[in-house]
Design an enzyme around this catalytic site. Sequence first.
Site, PDB file in Angstrom:
ATOM      1  N   PHE A 141      74.777  55.107  64.175  1.00 31.49           N
ATOM      2  CA  PHE A 141      74.232  54.363  63.061  1.00 31.49           C
ATOM      3  C   PHE A 141      73.371  55.274  62.386  1.00 31.49           C
ATOM      4  O   PHE A 141      72.420  55.887  62.830  1.00 31.49           O
ATOM      5  CB  PHE A 141      73.403  53.100  63.313  1.00 31.49           C
ATOM      6  CG  PHE A 141      72.748  52.385  62.245  1.00 31.49           C
ATOM      7  CD1 PHE A 141      73.633  51.227  61.488  1.00 31.49           C
ATOM      8  CD2 PHE A 141      71.601  52.703  61.810  1.00 31.49           C
ATOM      9  CE1 PHE A 141      73.107  51.109  60.457  1.00 31.49           C
ATOM     10  CE2 PHE A 141      71.076  52.168  60.811  1.00 31.49           C
ATOM     11  CZ  PHE A 141      71.956  51.171  60.136  1.00 31.49           C
ATOM     12  N   ASP A 226      69.875  63.796  64.140  1.00 27.43           N
ATOM     13  CA  ASP A 226      69.651  62.409  63.563  1.00 27.43           C
ATOM     14  C   ASP A 226      68.192  61.883  64.505  1.00 27.43           C
ATOM     15  O   ASP A 226      68.500  61.281  65.355  1.00 27.43           O
ATOM     16  CB  ASP A 226      70.506  61.310  63.080  1.00 27.43           C
ATOM     17  CG  ASP A 226      70.059  60.125  62.455  1.00 27.43           C
ATOM     18  OD1 ASP A 226      68.470  60.009  62.417  1.00 27.43           O
ATOM     19  OD2 ASP A 226      70.617  59.189  61.740  1.00 27.43           O
ATOM     20  N   LYS A 255      61.429  56.668  59.336  1.00 30.99           N
ATOM     21  CA  LYS A 255      60.794  55.979  59.749  1.00 30.99           C
ATOM     22  C   LYS A 255      59.449  56.199  60.226  1.00 30.99           C
ATOM     23  O   LYS A 255      58.383  56.137  59.234  1.00 30.99           O
ATOM     24  CB  LYS A 255      61.585  55.420  61.139  1.00 30.99           C
ATOM     25  CG  LYS A 255      62.911  54.863  60.710  1.00 30.99           C
ATOM     26  CD  LYS A 255      63.438  54.198  61.950  1.00 30.99           C
ATOM     27  CE  LYS A 255      64.850  53.629  61.794  1.00 30.99           C
ATOM     28  NZ  LYS A 255      65.075  52.385  60.786  1.00 30.99           N
TER      29      LYS A 255
END
Length: 401
Positions: A141, A226, A255
């Site tokens: 994801f 990531d 984030k």
Amino acid sequence: MSTTADAIRSADAHSAHNYHPLPLVVASAEGAWMTDVEGRRYLDMLAGYSALNFGHGNRRLIDAARAQLERVTLTSRAFHHDRFAEFCTELAALCGKEMVLPMNTGAEAVETAVKTARKWGYEVKGVPDGHAKIVVAADNFHGRTTTIVSFSTDHDARDHFGPYTPGFEIVPYGDLTALAHAVTENTVAVLLEPIQGEAGVLVPPAGYLRGVRELTRERNVLFMADEIQSGLGRTGRTFACEHEDVVPDVYILGKALGGGVVPVSAVVADRDVLGVFRPGQHGSTFGGNPLACAVALEVIAMLRTGEFQGRATELGEHLHRELNLLVGGGAVTAVRGRGLWAGVDIDPSRGTGREISEKLMELGVLVKDTHGSTIRIAPPLVISKEDLDWGLDQLRSVLGA
């Protein structure tokens, strides 16, 4: 003040149904706790998918944002501003790299990394134009843009959004042999999550990340990590790659870099990688804006103390010890994760992940389900041990364990 039912009814009537939130309406939050419109408090055990690593309303971050709000919030990159150079310098140093390319959201950072790898492949490695390949992992994801869902194996994220962007090879996560077979002379990068969050907090086999690092170095391929969800303290280290003493060529961050205050993301790498860009070839109106830089600089300063990494390690060991006691008793079939981050597979006899999440909400604890039978636990790193234990008690109650 509208009631919970009124607010949910209005949202359902006027917003696209691309999310299926739990039936509560948050009005305020502080630390690890949120309060709904009717005054009921909930322990946040999700932390905005790790965007809120430092808790809701963290005073250092709010003060940094407020001070910057009084000065200047946006210039665009058409001009320099007085927070930009410091932000890039400090973030590069935190990552042990030379250059930073700031964006806003995690998906933008991944898209930027894809463009970076392709451009590097053509201009540095010498791959024929239009032939670059990037190897990715199944069950990944990385976001929801058209390009990113093109290499997703999640049908909900991918189906009916084609035609899809070519140039990606998908291999099983954690399989070094498959990865080695997929890398060719036209491969420019391997893009991986050091821990797959959305897939259920999947930790790869020991030695996998080291193997990826060795393989990519041998084949002259960029290793792009990531760390949008796994990075910045969540696993007990600044970056999850550090658990195997691995330094990728490219860090992809987001984030928690914005502290839950503003969206901030970045691609961080050395000059021989990010140096391929020239003016006009990539950009973002809001990327690297003064407000984002001010908040992110405070995040970096907080991470430099090691306090939050230490809390994630200590509380994470306690969390996993307690959760693993539930395995094999008919309530939980497996627990995975690292640091203050766990994926808990619920025995189907006790309900689906969604049903367990709803029952926990009724008891004042907020988690999120994924892939049917799994719940994810990732509280803010500022959570107290007492609050964490209380949340675990509610989970035991719901599971009848």
